[in-house]
Design a protein around this motif. Structure first.
Motif, mmCIF file in Angstrom:
data_model
loop_
_atom_site.group_PDB
_atom_site.id
_atom_site.type_symbol
_atom_site.label_atom_id
_atom_site.label_comp_id
_atom_site.label_asym_id
_atom_site.label_seq_id
_atom_site.Cartn_x
_atom_site.Cartn_y
_atom_site.Cartn_z
ATOM 1 N N SER A 133 0.701 -1.159 0.158
ATOM 2 C CA SER A 133 -0.163 0.028 0.089
ATOM 3 C C SER A 133 0.932 1.263 0.150
ATOM 4 C CB SER A 133 -0.993 0.082 1.093
ATOM 5 O OG SER A 133 -0.147 0.140 2.469
ATOM 6 N N ALA A 150 -7.794 -1.622 0.973
ATOM 7 C CA ALA A 150 -8.570 -0.881 -0.174
ATOM 8 C C ALA A 150 -7.358 -0.471 -1.285
ATOM 9 C CB ALA A 150 -9.231 0.163 0.267
ATOM 10 N N ARG A 151 -6.262 0.135 -0.953
ATOM 11 C CA ARG A 151 -5.242 0.508 -1.702
ATOM 12 C C ARG A 151 -4.866 -0.560 -2.593
ATOM 13 N NH1 ARG A 151 -2.228 3.364 -5.273
ATOM 14 N NH2 ARG A 151 -0.179 3.221 -4.784
ATOM 15 N N ASP A 207 -8.162 -1.565 6.957
ATOM 16 C CA ASP A 207 -9.072 -1.412 5.905
ATOM 17 C C ASP A 207 -8.387 -0.330 4.919
ATOM 18 O OD1 ASP A 207 -10.827 -2.720 7.211
ATOM 19 O OD2 ASP A 207 -11.676 -0.987 8.020
ATOM 20 N N THR A 208 -7.671 0.770 5.167
ATOM 21 C CA THR A 208 -6.979 1.622 4.080
ATOM 22 C C THR A 208 -6.089 0.896 3.163
ATOM 23 O OG1 THR A 208 -7.432 3.485 5.808
ATOM 24 C CG2 THR A 208 -6.035 3.664 3.814
ATOM 25 N N SER A 209 -5.257 0.214 3.783
ATOM 26 C CA SER A 209 -4.125 -0.506 3.179
ATOM 27 C C SER A 209 -4.828 -1.719 2.267
ATOM 28 C CB SER A 209 -3.048 -1.066 3.814
ATOM 29 O OG SER A 209 -3.515 -2.061 4.815
ATOM 30 N N THR A 235 4.835 9.476 -1.313
ATOM 31 C CA THR A 235 4.063 9.973 -0.108
ATOM 32 C C THR A 235 4.876 10.297 1.116
ATOM 33 O OG1 THR A 235 4.490 7.526 0.442
ATOM 34 C CG2 THR A 235 2.124 8.064 -0.536
#
Length: 323
Positions: free
Chosen positions: A10, A39-40, A35-37, A173
């Motif tokens: 991610s 989804a990525r 969840d964020t990673s 990032t």
């Protein structure tokens, strides 16, 4: 089709690596802590697998059936507590190696860094014979050196280390966002005018090196990759920030003053157990204030490495992205 497992998928390098692996026809799974990673990773087209670097059982299950593992996950934040760097970068790497061995993975490629050689002195024309510095005063440098030692000493699976320097490009990032934030907050200053030379590695060149290391690297070996030619640090950063429409301030600090400020700040943060990170840290001073030029002859000779993206192309992509 090869089944490939990626940690750090991610993130910047891991994400670009997943995209390239999928484009080349591989089946890819990516470690997702939350969840964020997840989804990525799913948005990239890979299969997210829940787990973290501290859970060997989850890592082993996630790697089952994989022939190849890329270990790109690492703690890279400025400053911070030594124990956290050690837990993520050293113990986490040990867990990945153990899980890969138990899952029957054939080869593991570890994303290393030139920072693993840093001890507060310039790196001039260094190659892979330069010693690792697990005794470095900078926690990131020390932990990445110790992690690399574990990787290169592993008997199973086969292991190779790929060391890019100052990874940049669209989707970054860390480097560019932090520089932008410092300029906008009025906290940016050159060290010694930024006139020293530096090597850099566009993210596409880093990914090219990782794939070559996976297919051609000798077990137990490390390889440097860069954009092929050093540049003046001030010129690079000025152009990088220019892709975001920013003009770089002229303010500059002597190296000795920046080092003293960083050492004092880190001591205060440790002594008072303050949250967050000090305004300036040793790792940042070394990265931004000292020459770092690298010989990539070994990667060229043994891997057939050649940069696939020029600095001019990378800067043009960043300008187009901003517009």
């Amino acid at each position: 089709m090869t089944v490939v497992f990626v940690t750090g998928g991610s993130g910047f390098v891991g994400g670009r690596l997943i995209s390239r692996l999928l484009k080349d026809g591989h089946a890819v799974r990516g470690l997702a802590r939350g969840d964020t990673s997840a989804a990525r990773i799913e948005a990239l087209g890979a299969t997210p697998v829940r787990g973290h670097l501290g859970d060997v059982a989850a890592l082993r299950t996630a790697m089952a059936g994989s022939e190849l593992v890329f270990h790109a996950a690492a703690r890279t934040t400025r400053g911070g507590d030594r124990d956290r760097f050690w837990a993520d970068n050293v113990e986490g790497t040990a867990n990945v190696l153990r899980a890969a061995r138990e899952a029957g993975v054939r080869r593991l490629v570890h994303v290393g860094t030139e920072a693993a050689l840093m001890d507060g002195r310039p790196l001039v024309g260094v190659d892979e014979t330069a010693p690792l510095r697990p005794d470095s005063r900078a926690h990131y440098a020390a932990s990445k050196a110790a992690a690399e030692q574990l990787v290169r000493e592993a008997a199973e699976p086969e292991t190779v280390v790929l060391r890019p320097r100052l990874v940049w490009g669209a989707g970054d990032t860390t480097v560019l966002p932090e520089l932008v934030a410092m300029v906008r907050a009025g906290r940016f200053a050159w060290i010694e005018g930024g006139l020293h030379r530096t090597d850099t590695t566009h993210v596409d060149n880093a990914v090219e090196g990782l794939l070559l290391a996976a297919s051609r690297g000798r077990p137990g070996q490390a390889y440097f990759v860069t954009d092929g030619r050093p540049t003046v640090f001030r010129d690079f950063v000025t152009e990088l920030l220019g892709t975001r429409g920013l003009t770089v301030p002229e303010r500059s600090l002597p190296l000795w003053a920046a080092t003293a400020l960083a050492s004092a700040g880190e001591a205060v943060w440790r002594g008072l157990r303050l949250r967050g990170v000090p305004p300036l840290d040793l790792m940042s001073v070394w990265l931004a204030g000292m020459e770092c030029t690298i010989d990539i002859g070994k990667a060229a000779a043994e891997l057939g490495y050649r940069p696939v993206r020029t600095r001019a192309e990378g800067m043009a992509e960043l300008r187009a992205q901003y517009r």
